[in-house]
Design an enzyme around this catalytic site. Structure first.
Site, PDB file in Angstrom:
ATOM      1  N   GLY A  18      50.852   3.545  13.001  1.00  0.00           N
ATOM      2  CA  GLY A  18      51.573   2.459  13.663  1.00  0.00           C
ATOM      3  C   GLY A  18      51.658   2.617  15.172  1.00  0.00           C
ATOM      4  N   ASP A  73      46.392  -5.652  16.312  1.00  0.00           N
ATOM      5  CA  ASP A  73      47.514  -5.117  17.097  1.00  0.00           C
ATOM      6  C   ASP A  73      47.904  -6.059  18.240  1.00  0.00           C
ATOM      7  OD1 ASP A  73      48.383  -2.881  15.778  1.00  0.00           O
ATOM      8  OD2 ASP A  73      46.993  -1.526  16.777  1.00  0.00           O
ATOM      9  N   LYS A 192      52.890  21.934  11.713  1.00  0.00           N
ATOM     10  CA  LYS A 192      51.573  22.496  12.063  1.00  0.00           C
ATOM     11  C   LYS A 192      50.510  21.427  12.364  1.00  0.00           C
ATOM     12  CE  LYS A 192      50.996  26.626  11.514  1.00  0.00           C
ATOM     13  NZ  LYS A 192      51.548  27.669  12.385  1.00  0.00           N
ATOM     14  N   PRO A 193      50.388  20.368  11.527  1.00  0.00           N
ATOM     15  CA  PRO A 193      49.348  19.372  11.861  1.00  0.00           C
ATOM     16  C   PRO A 193      49.545  18.803  13.271  1.00  0.00           C
ATOM     17  CG  PRO A 193      50.258  18.948   9.670  1.00  0.00           C
ATOM     18  CD  PRO A 193      51.107  20.031  10.282  1.00  0.00           C
ATOM     19  N   CYS A 383      43.326 -23.891   8.240  1.00  0.00           N
ATOM     20  CA  CYS A 383      41.885 -23.813   8.492  1.00  0.00           C
ATOM     21  C   CYS A 383      41.099 -24.085   7.202  1.00  0.00           C
ATOM     22  CB  CYS A 383      41.532 -22.488   9.162  1.00  0.00           C
ATOM     23  SG  CYS A 383      40.053 -22.648  10.183  1.00  0.00           S
ATOM     24  N   HIS A 509      44.936 -22.367  13.792  1.00  0.00           N
ATOM     25  CA  HIS A 509      45.694 -21.238  13.239  1.00  0.00           C
ATOM     26  C   HIS A 509      47.065 -21.139  13.906  1.00  0.00           C
ATOM     27  CE1 HIS A 509      42.436 -19.252  10.930  1.00  0.00           C
ATOM     28  NE2 HIS A 509      41.675 -19.907  11.796  1.00  0.00           N
ATOM     29  N   GLU A 511      49.531 -19.560  12.971  1.00  0.00           N
ATOM     30  CA  GLU A 511      50.120 -18.217  12.782  1.00  0.00           C
ATOM     31  C   GLU A 511      49.894 -17.308  13.991  1.00  0.00           C
ATOM     32  OE1 GLU A 511      47.440 -19.396  11.273  1.00  0.00           O
ATOM     33  OE2 GLU A 511      45.981 -17.853  10.744  1.00  0.00           O
TER      34      GLU A 511
HETATM   35  N1  GLN Z   1      35.048 -21.282   7.035  1.00  0.00           N
HETATM   36  C1  GLN Z   1      35.689 -22.368   7.676  1.00  0.00           C
HETATM   37  C2  GLN Z   1      34.990 -22.766   8.961  1.00  0.00           C
HETATM   38  O1  GLN Z   1      34.269 -21.996   9.533  1.00  0.00           O
HETATM   39  C3  GLN Z   1      37.159 -22.082   7.933  1.00  0.00           C
HETATM   40  C4  GLN Z   1      37.398 -20.969   8.897  1.00  0.00           C
HETATM   41  C5  GLN Z   1      38.775 -20.399   8.843  1.00  0.00           C
HETATM   42  O2  GLN Z   1      39.504 -20.584   7.851  1.00  0.00           O
HETATM   43  N2  GLN Z   1      39.152 -19.651   9.862  1.00  0.00           N
HETATM   44  O3  GLN Z   1      35.162 -23.856   9.452  1.00  0.00           O
END
Ligand code: GLN
Length: 537
Positions: A18, A73, A192-193, A383, A509, A511
């Protein structure tokens, strides 16, 4: 030279300790004292970026606004710090070598023999200082991927040695993250490690200033003393990092251990009053939920939780902001069929169909979309998940039984999802998708518009295929509305089903943009809708 201070984070004993979370937590503590901080990750593998890697290798590929495909990350850095990263924040050995070899071909080295030292190490050093030299940051934290002692890490460790020598002890320092294993047979924590891994670092001429010790049990004063003596650090620089209930506890644990103070003292910087109120407020809500829901995450990499890291974290942020505990049930799309879908989803209050590539598991995803559409269960397609919603609609509502994406079936008779025009001529895989931030205009009155509460949004992308605009009119006329459009290209970014309580698919996306202090509005709204669905059951 700028006044930027540099902190290098190395890892010892094992991988997966981590480092990213420790780096992000330290950055959070420094940021909360009004220091301008950024974090960068240097990965010793030879891929130019992680975009070509299977999620089973290093987990999800994170995408920045400027379209860099990066290590996951960087997602932690953004979620902790609430600031955007960029291509400059992630460097791999592949990228370093590619640059050096390109320079060699251009004749930049004037007939010299090109070598790991100094040419590769110089390139690494230059990139390590790049963000610092912009003048935008007081402190740059550089996480070195891998474990000290790995052959492929050596040029990075040598670059760190040289930089500390060049910048001076007050301007650069090393935090070594290590493991203190507990031997249950002996009933003891073992140092020790760690001693060995610090020695390995010293063999390369690098002295750790701080030891952050991952441990399952509290580290006694005796062990701290022993570690300090044998690893050549001050006792206050032995920092315990005990297993936490959540990664979001780690900044507070590091604050209690005084990690920020040791770092500021070493770098001769002042410690300032620290403001973590909003962070604590988030943790308080996260840990004291008033209700609970179960979200089904449908994907094909569900065995490995890192594959969908940003989605899982976005649900945590959205849950906390609603004071709802979100339990996530991951369901493998290859194990779903029209016969078992109702059984598989019986405890689920809302469904996310995950992003992905290729045909494996897509029929299960389409079965899920049909089931949630017909049963009024909140649906959030991301997506590939959005593309599945379009295919499901075309097959089961419009009656195009052969509907598909040309990604799965190039000769498909009803290609409702097809390759983007500017992708057609592309033959190389790496870094060639439609990547990074693009604008999208929202239709007033749509779910998306209500959630974002604005007309134009900017979100990050990573795809090659899109809703085929040839079918758009018919798709919309039969009930699946395009409610978010790229204003320049007309590409459909969002589809919604207004006859359903909460049915939304996004080509982008979301997220990647959810952070602790800024939970993503669509995730927040989806979690709310899933709770409502649960209470109506
Ligand atoms: N495979 C799909 C595309 O290329 C969706 C890509 C994804 O879900 N990031 O459009």
């Amino acid at each position: 030279m700028s006044n930027t201070k540099y902190i290098f984070v190395t890892g010892g004993v094992t991988s997966s300790l981590g480092k990213g979370i420790i780096a992000a937590s330290l950055a959070k503590l420094l940021q909360a004292q009004n220091y301008r901080v950024t974090i960068q990750k240097f990965d010793p593998y030879i891929n130019v970026d992680p975009g070509t890697l299977n999620p089973y290798e290093h987990g999800e590929c994170f995408v920045t606004d400027d379209g860099a495909e990066t290590d996951l990350d960087l997602g932690h850095y953004e979620r902790f710090l609430n600031v955007s990263t960029s291509q400059a924040n992630n460097v791999t050995t592949g990228r370093v070598y590619q640059t050096v070899i390109d320079k060699e071909r251009r004749g930049v080295f004037l007939g010299k023999t090109v070598q790991v030292v100094p040419h590769i190490t110089n390139e690494i050093k230059e990139r390590m200082c790049l963000l610092g030299e912009t003048g935008d940051y007081d402190i740059v934290i550089t996480e070195i991927g891998g474990t000290v002692g790995d052959i492929e890490s050596l040029p990075y460790i040598e670059a760190v040695r040289q930089l500390i020598w060049e910048l001076g002890d007050e301007n650069a320092m090393v935090i070594h993250l290590t493991l203190i294993p507990y031997l249950s047979a002996a009933g003891e924590l073992k140092t020790k490690p760690t001693q060995h891994s610090v020695k390995t670092l010293m063999e390369s001429g690098v002295k750790a200033n701080v030891l952050v010790c991952r441990t399952e049990h509290k580290i006694s004063d005796d062990i701290r003393k022993k570690l300090a003596l044998f690893c050549n650090v001050k006792q206050e620089a032995v920092i315990e990092s005990i297993d936490a209930e959540t990664i979001y506890d780690v900044p507070l644990l590091m604050l209690n251990e005084g990690l920020d103070q040791v770092v500021l003292n070493t770098l001769k910087l002042k410690s300032k009053p620290i403001d973590l109120n909003r962070w604590k407020d988030f943790l308080n809500k996260y840990k004291n939920p008033k209700q609970q829901i179960t979200i089904g995450l449908i994907g094909k990499y569900v065995e490995l939780q890192d594959s969908y890291k940003s989605i899982l974290e976005s649900l945590i942020h959205a849950g906390a902001s609603n004071e709802i505990k979100v339990i996530i049930e991951t369901i493998h799309s290859e194990h779903i069929s029209s016969q078992n879908v109702s059984e598989k989803l019986k405890n689920i209050d809302g469904v996310i169909v995950a992003p992905g590539f290729g045909g494996r598991g897509i029929e299960g995803k389409i079965d899920v979309v049909r089931y949630v559409r017909e049963n009024n269960i909140p649906f959030f397609g991301i997506c590939l998940g959005m593309q599945m919603a379009v295919i499901e609609h075309a097959r089961n509502v419009m009656g195009h039984l052969e509907a598909n994406s040309t990604e799965m079936d190039e000769q498909c008779k009803a290609p409702v999802i097809s390759i983007m025009e500017d992708q057609k001529a592309i033959t190389e895989i790496g870094g060639t998708m439609r990547l990074g931030a693009w604008d999208c205009e929202l239709s007033e009155g749509s779910l998306a518009y209500k959630a974002y509460n604005k007309n134009t949004i900017s979100e990050r992308h990573r795809h090659r295929y899109e809703l085929n605009n040839h079918y758009r009119k018919d798709i919309e006329a039969s009930g699946l509305k395009a409610t978010g459009i790229n204003p320049k290209t007309g590409l459909v970014e969002i589809v919604e089903n207004p006859n359903h309580p909460w049915f939304l698919g996004v080509q982008y996306h979301p997220e990647y943009k959810s952070t602790v202090l800024n939970p993503h509005p669509l995730f927040v709204d989806f979690v709310k809708a899933s709770l409502l669905n649960k209470t109506l059951k």
